[in-house]
Design a protein around this motif. Sequence first.
Motif, PDB file in Angstrom:
ATOM      1  N   LEU A  14      13.516  -2.795  -7.197  1.00  0.00           N
ATOM      2  CA  LEU A  14      14.456  -3.418  -7.490  1.00  0.00           C
ATOM      3  C   LEU A  14      15.099  -4.294  -6.855  1.00  0.00           C
ATOM      4  CD1 LEU A  14      16.525  -3.535 -10.137  1.00  0.00           C
ATOM      5  CD2 LEU A  14      17.926  -1.994  -8.869  1.00  0.00           C
ATOM      6  N   LEU A  15      15.100  -4.118  -5.606  1.00  0.00           N
ATOM      7  CA  LEU A  15      15.711  -5.180  -4.500  1.00  0.00           C
ATOM      8  C   LEU A  15      14.575  -6.213  -4.455  1.00  0.00           C
ATOM      9  CD1 LEU A  15      17.260  -6.049  -2.167  1.00  0.00           C
ATOM     10  CD2 LEU A  15      16.020  -4.821  -0.689  1.00  0.00           C
ATOM     11  N   ALA A  16      13.244  -5.985  -4.378  1.00  0.00           N
ATOM     12  CA  ALA A  16      12.125  -6.946  -4.317  1.00  0.00           C
ATOM     13  C   ALA A  16      12.231  -8.103  -5.813  1.00  0.00           C
ATOM     14  CB  ALA A  16      10.957  -6.382  -4.186  1.00  0.00           C
ATOM     15  N   GLY A  17      12.480  -6.946  -6.755  1.00  0.00           N
ATOM     16  CA  GLY A  17      12.497  -7.869  -8.235  1.00  0.00           C
ATOM     17  C   GLY A  17      13.727  -9.041  -8.039  1.00  0.00           C
ATOM     18  N   LEU A  18      14.836  -8.380  -7.433  1.00  0.00           N
ATOM     19  CA  LEU A  18      16.101  -9.242  -7.583  1.00  0.00           C
ATOM     20  C   LEU A  18      15.975 -10.445  -6.670  1.00  0.00           C
ATOM     21  CD1 LEU A  18      19.196  -9.484  -8.392  1.00  0.00           C
ATOM     22  CD2 LEU A  18      19.773  -7.967  -6.514  1.00  0.00           C
ATOM     23  N   LEU A  19      15.449 -10.096  -5.476  1.00  0.00           N
ATOM     24  CA  LEU A  19      15.009 -11.382  -4.521  1.00  0.00           C
ATOM     25  C   LEU A  19      14.126 -12.402  -5.076  1.00  0.00           C
ATOM     26  CD1 LEU A  19      14.389  -9.405  -1.242  1.00  0.00           C
ATOM     27  CD2 LEU A  19      16.368 -11.246  -1.865  1.00  0.00           C
ATOM     28  N   ALA A  20      13.240 -11.895  -5.940  1.00  0.00           N
ATOM     29  CA  ALA A  20      12.169 -12.795  -6.698  1.00  0.00           C
ATOM     30  C   ALA A  20      12.782 -13.489  -7.735  1.00  0.00           C
ATOM     31  CB  ALA A  20      10.917 -11.919  -7.258  1.00  0.00           C
ATOM     32  N   MET A  21      13.824 -13.058  -8.496  1.00  0.00           N
ATOM     33  CA  MET A  21      14.512 -13.586  -9.524  1.00  0.00           C
ATOM     34  C   MET A  21      15.582 -14.549  -8.947  1.00  0.00           C
ATOM     35  SD  MET A  21      15.416 -10.843 -12.257  1.00  0.00           S
ATOM     36  CE  MET A  21      17.241 -11.321 -12.376  1.00  0.00           C
ATOM     37  N   VAL A  22      16.229 -14.087  -7.886  1.00  0.00           N
ATOM     38  CA  VAL A  22      17.337 -15.355  -7.164  1.00  0.00           C
ATOM     39  C   VAL A  22      16.380 -16.320  -6.477  1.00  0.00           C
ATOM     40  CG1 VAL A  22      18.711 -15.515  -5.141  1.00  0.00           C
ATOM     41  CG2 VAL A  22      18.852 -13.562  -6.653  1.00  0.00           C
ATOM     42  N   GLY A  23      15.192 -16.124  -5.960  1.00  0.00           N
ATOM     43  CA  GLY A  23      14.477 -17.206  -5.525  1.00  0.00           C
ATOM     44  C   GLY A  23      13.819 -18.263  -6.423  1.00  0.00           C
ATOM     45  N   PHE A  24      13.476 -17.621  -7.391  1.00  0.00           N
ATOM     46  CA  PHE A  24      13.102 -18.599  -8.755  1.00  0.00           C
ATOM     47  C   PHE A  24      14.331 -19.508  -9.229  1.00  0.00           C
ATOM     48  CE2 PHE A  24       9.304 -15.791  -9.499  1.00  0.00           C
ATOM     49  CZ  PHE A  24       8.348 -16.715  -9.231  1.00  0.00           C
ATOM     50  N   LEU A  25      15.314 -18.795  -9.222  1.00  0.00           N
ATOM     51  CA  LEU A  25      16.704 -19.549  -9.759  1.00  0.00           C
ATOM     52  C   LEU A  25      17.141 -20.545  -8.794  1.00  0.00           C
ATOM     53  CD1 LEU A  25      18.889 -19.711 -11.875  1.00  0.00           C
ATOM     54  CD2 LEU A  25      20.278 -18.056 -10.494  1.00  0.00           C
ATOM     55  N   ALA A  26      17.077 -20.076  -7.498  1.00  0.00           N
ATOM     56  CA  ALA A  26      17.237 -20.891  -6.434  1.00  0.00           C
ATOM     57  C   ALA A  26      16.263 -22.415  -6.253  1.00  0.00           C
ATOM     58  CB  ALA A  26      17.394 -20.514  -5.014  1.00  0.00           C
ATOM     59  N   GLU A  36      12.433 -35.445  -7.338  1.00  0.00           N
ATOM     60  CA  GLU A  36      10.788 -35.575  -6.735  1.00  0.00           C
ATOM     61  C   GLU A  36      10.886 -35.443  -5.243  1.00  0.00           C
ATOM     62  OE1 GLU A  36       8.397 -36.652  -8.694  1.00  0.00           O
ATOM     63  OE2 GLU A  36       9.621 -36.518 -10.254  1.00  0.00           O
ATOM     64  N   GLU A  37      11.776 -35.144  -4.479  1.00  0.00           N
ATOM     65  CA  GLU A  37      11.776 -35.018  -3.325  1.00  0.00           C
ATOM     66  C   GLU A  37      11.725 -33.480  -2.817  1.00  0.00           C
ATOM     67  OE1 GLU A  37      11.895 -37.548  -1.017  1.00  0.00           O
ATOM     68  OE2 GLU A  37      12.272 -38.956  -2.613  1.00  0.00           O
ATOM     69  N   GLY A  38      11.624 -32.680  -3.642  1.00  0.00           N
ATOM     70  CA  GLY A  38      11.365 -31.148  -3.479  1.00  0.00           C
ATOM     71  C   GLY A  38      10.111 -30.905  -3.437  1.00  0.00           C
ATOM     72  N   PHE A  39       9.900 -29.501  -3.289  1.00  0.00           N
ATOM     73  CA  PHE A  39       8.416 -29.061  -2.846  1.00  0.00           C
ATOM     74  C   PHE A  39       7.545 -28.121  -4.230  1.00  0.00           C
ATOM     75  CE2 PHE A  39      10.491 -29.204   1.013  1.00  0.00           C
ATOM     76  CZ  PHE A  39       9.380 -29.872   2.105  1.00  0.00           C
ATOM     77  N   GLY A  40       8.694 -28.044  -5.217  1.00  0.00           N
ATOM     78  CA  GLY A  40       8.167 -27.403  -6.316  1.00  0.00           C
ATOM     79  C   GLY A  40       8.936 -26.213  -6.411  1.00  0.00           C
ATOM     80  N   ILE A  41       9.067 -25.418  -7.569  1.00  0.00           N
ATOM     81  CA  ILE A  41      10.034 -24.363  -7.777  1.00  0.00           C
ATOM     82  C   ILE A  41       9.796 -23.151  -7.116  1.00  0.00           C
ATOM     83  CG2 ILE A  41      10.910 -22.545  -9.685  1.00  0.00           C
ATOM     84  CD1 ILE A  41      10.421 -24.826 -11.649  1.00  0.00           C
ATOM     85  N   ILE A  42       8.612 -22.855  -6.823  1.00  0.00           N
ATOM     86  CA  ILE A  42       8.280 -21.615  -6.003  1.00  0.00           C
ATOM     87  C   ILE A  42       8.601 -21.875  -4.658  1.00  0.00           C
ATOM     88  CG2 ILE A  42       6.542 -19.948  -5.345  1.00  0.00           C
ATOM     89  CD1 ILE A  42       5.213 -20.329  -8.294  1.00  0.00           C
ATOM     90  N   VAL A  43       8.004 -23.074  -4.063  1.00  0.00           N
ATOM     91  CA  VAL A  43       8.026 -23.042  -2.714  1.00  0.00           C
ATOM     92  C   VAL A  43       9.556 -23.343  -2.177  1.00  0.00           C
ATOM     93  CG1 VAL A  43       7.503 -24.708  -0.641  1.00  0.00           C
ATOM     94  CG2 VAL A  43       5.816 -24.075  -2.511  1.00  0.00           C
ATOM     95  N   ASN A  44      10.556 -24.207  -3.146  1.00  0.00           N
ATOM     96  CA  ASN A  44      11.702 -24.286  -2.936  1.00  0.00           C
ATOM     97  C   ASN A  44      12.613 -22.719  -2.741  1.00  0.00           C
ATOM     98  OD1 ASN A  44      11.824 -27.081  -2.886  1.00  0.00           O
ATOM     99  ND2 ASN A  44      12.417 -27.264  -4.957  1.00  0.00           N
ATOM    100  N   GLY A  45      12.252 -22.146  -3.724  1.00  0.00           N
ATOM    101  CA  GLY A  45      12.903 -20.867  -3.731  1.00  0.00           C
ATOM    102  C   GLY A  45      12.459 -20.016  -2.473  1.00  0.00           C
ATOM    103  N   LEU A  46      11.429 -19.959  -2.086  1.00  0.00           N
ATOM    104  CA  LEU A  46      11.169 -19.387  -0.711  1.00  0.00           C
ATOM    105  C   LEU A  46      11.595 -20.234   0.603  1.00  0.00           C
ATOM    106  CD1 LEU A  46       7.168 -18.775  -1.269  1.00  0.00           C
ATOM    107  CD2 LEU A  46       8.865 -17.348  -1.578  1.00  0.00           C
ATOM    108  N   ILE A  47      11.891 -21.240   0.411  1.00  0.00           N
ATOM    109  CA  ILE A  47      12.486 -21.993   1.596  1.00  0.00           C
ATOM    110  C   ILE A  47      13.932 -21.568   1.608  1.00  0.00           C
ATOM    111  CG2 ILE A  47      13.168 -24.226   2.661  1.00  0.00           C
ATOM    112  CD1 ILE A  47      10.430 -25.144   1.717  1.00  0.00           C
ATOM    113  N   VAL A  48      14.537 -21.314   0.401  1.00  0.00           N
ATOM    114  CA  VAL A  48      15.984 -21.149   0.125  1.00  0.00           C
ATOM    115  C   VAL A  48      16.136 -19.869   0.665  1.00  0.00           C
ATOM    116  CG1 VAL A  48      17.989 -20.671  -1.209  1.00  0.00           C
ATOM    117  CG2 VAL A  48      16.658 -22.879  -1.475  1.00  0.00           C
ATOM    118  N   ILE A  49      15.159 -18.676   0.350  1.00  0.00           N
ATOM    119  CA  ILE A  49      15.476 -17.250   0.587  1.00  0.00           C
ATOM    120  C   ILE A  49      15.328 -17.334   2.192  1.00  0.00           C
ATOM    121  CG2 ILE A  49      14.319 -15.199   0.534  1.00  0.00           C
ATOM    122  CD1 ILE A  49      14.068 -15.598  -2.456  1.00  0.00           C
ATOM    123  N   ALA A  50      14.228 -17.802   2.552  1.00  0.00           N
ATOM    124  CA  ALA A  50      14.062 -17.941   4.169  1.00  0.00           C
ATOM    125  C   ALA A  50      15.113 -18.389   5.091  1.00  0.00           C
ATOM    126  CB  ALA A  50      12.505 -18.555   4.552  1.00  0.00           C
TER     127      ALA A  50
END
Length: 96
Positions: A14-26, A36-50
């Motif tokens: 559940l925690l992993a799923g919640l982190l994934a959902m928050v990452g995609f939302l972020a 156009e300055e971003g890295f894409g949805i997935i990479v942006n989410g990973l950077i924000v979570i990190a």
Amino acid sequence: MPGLSYLPAEHLILLAGLLAMVGFLAGWLADLILKEEGFGIIVNGLIVIAGALLGFMLWARMGYPVGNNKQFIAALVTAISGVLLLVSCGIGRRFV
């Protein structure tokens, strides 16, 4: 992170799923803001979570007082540090 090893498998999933959902939302919100300055949805989410994890760990490690509302301060610190890391990566991308 203390306490994660004692969680049941269902709670870890559940925690992993919640982190994934928050990452995609972020990532999606960051993609909307940065356009156009971003890295894409997935990479942006990973950077924000990190950035959020690093900011929270540094905040706790430095031992700053958090006052009466610990959850609010923790959420504020993680959000700000995640966005700061994303902006720093965007600026670094321009110069490299």
